[in-house]
Scaffold this active site. Sequence first.
Site, short mmCIF file in Angstrom:
data_model
loop_
_atom_site.label_atom_id
_atom_site.label_comp_id
_atom_site.label_asym_id
_atom_site.label_seq_id
_atom_site.Cartn_x
_atom_site.Cartn_y
_atom_site.Cartn_z
N GLY A 164 0.71 -1.37 -0.10
CA GLY A 164 -0.05 -0.13 0.06
C GLY A 164 0.84 1.29 0.09
O GLY A 164 0.53 2.25 -0.97
N THR A 242 11.64 5.02 4.33
CA THR A 242 10.57 5.50 5.27
C THR A 242 10.03 3.96 5.90
O THR A 242 8.97 4.39 6.71
CB THR A 242 9.44 6.09 4.59
OG1 THR A 242 8.93 5.21 3.60
CG2 THR A 242 9.84 7.36 3.84
N ALA A 243 10.57 2.89 5.73
CA ALA A 243 10.10 1.63 6.17
C ALA A 243 10.78 1.39 7.67
O ALA A 243 10.17 1.54 8.78
CB ALA A 243 10.30 0.51 5.42
N ARG A 244 12.08 0.84 7.62
CA ARG A 244 12.58 0.38 8.74
C ARG A 244 14.16 0.46 8.62
O ARG A 244 14.62 0.01 7.53
CB ARG A 244 12.39 -1.03 9.42
CG ARG A 244 10.99 -1.26 9.89
CD ARG A 244 10.93 -0.50 11.36
NE ARG A 244 9.53 -0.96 11.96
CZ ARG A 244 8.42 -0.15 11.92
NH1 ARG A 244 8.50 1.11 11.21
NH2 ARG A 244 7.40 -0.43 12.62
N ASP A 268 14.02 8.35 7.00
CA ASP A 268 12.89 8.86 8.25
C ASP A 268 13.45 7.82 9.16
O ASP A 268 12.63 7.86 10.47
CB ASP A 268 11.29 8.77 7.70
CG ASP A 268 10.50 8.79 8.72
OD1 ASP A 268 10.67 9.84 9.49
OD2 ASP A 268 9.39 8.29 8.73
N GLU A 273 17.34 3.15 16.26
CA GLU A 273 16.77 4.12 16.97
C GLU A 273 16.22 4.28 18.45
O GLU A 273 15.97 3.41 18.73
CB GLU A 273 15.19 4.27 16.18
CG GLU A 273 15.18 4.70 14.66
CD GLU A 273 13.94 4.67 14.11
OE1 GLU A 273 12.61 4.53 14.81
OE2 GLU A 273 13.70 4.60 12.97
N HIS A 291 11.94 9.74 12.09
CA HIS A 291 10.62 9.00 12.33
C HIS A 291 9.45 9.54 12.24
O HIS A 291 8.71 9.30 13.37
CB HIS A 291 10.94 7.70 13.20
CG HIS A 291 10.22 6.32 12.68
ND1 HIS A 291 10.65 5.11 13.11
CD2 HIS A 291 8.97 6.21 12.26
CE1 HIS A 291 9.88 4.19 12.84
NE2 HIS A 291 8.86 4.69 11.86
#
Length: 335
Positions: A164, A242-244, A268, A273, A291
């Site tokens: 998506g 932008t995922a992991r 991101d 993190e 993030h």
Amino acid sequence: MSKPAVLLIGGLTHTNTEWKEFGSKYVLKEFRKGTREQFLSNCKNGEYDDVVALYRSNTSTSETGPFDEELVSVLPRSLKYICHNGAGYDNIDVDACTRKGLEISSTPIAVDDATADVGIFLLLGALRQAWIPLTAIKAGKWRGNTPLGHDPKGKVLGILGMGGIGRAIAKRARAFGMKIAYHNRSRLPPTLEEDATYLSFDELLAQSDVLSLNLSLNAKTRHIISAPEFAKMKDGVVIVNTARGALMNEEDLVAALEDGKVSSVGLDVFEEEPKVHEGLLKSERAFIVPHIGTNTYETQREMELLVLQNLESAVDKGVLLTPIPEQKGKLNGHL
């Protein structure tokens, strides 16, 4: 007939009213604040022995720690459903849950637009190497040493993971005149693929001008992009994630950025993190944000509502609305 019990782990920000309204048909139990030791003790002492479904908030890991094998092993036998707030669920041991017969849902769809918006923001920022003029003007140096950037038009955007979010990024990138290519576990049907070109993993690495990572993190995808993969990419490739963070070996990413194999990055997410690799903090060609992909009021509320809808559907009908794909075919019932 007694009401079924449900458990909230972590806090709610936008849907406390909706949660309380569940009290008309469920017994509401909560573990909003506490420690992992306290939660494990509650489980062992039978405090949740009648709970059939739980809501795991996107901040619950700070209270209980990850849903690893140790924690999953003490969850009550009555529990059938884990309704998780988040598109990513790498802090849940899916195999351990599956062995115990626990069905898991996440929050795809609700996160697609906000994450894709940030993805395009990072893509444009990386192409323009926008970090340099942004820091220059703040320091009173106007443009400083800002280099010429690049237009997105005509560039091949390679999307690794055309779910998506990947499709939402593709939709936005088409407006900038980019050519879309992708690699997935399986090829999309024509209605979803549209004009995108399906490539093998190695072909995607070789042909992408910009590579966007949009797949879930699991044992198979951890460090899916490392030194050998960077070597297969075009010189001067742009990377957007932008995922992991752990989808990439961050040491190898920094090395590729420093030697020019990667011209710039838009990130991101980060491997450890909230720690960020010193090489990314120092690089003027790293356009980075902390993030914030789903950090909007509308998206946060929609995510919380989707978790509540999953929980209600599971308890009332025995069906999760958005089950995670890894469990399909592995559990009896509706998966």
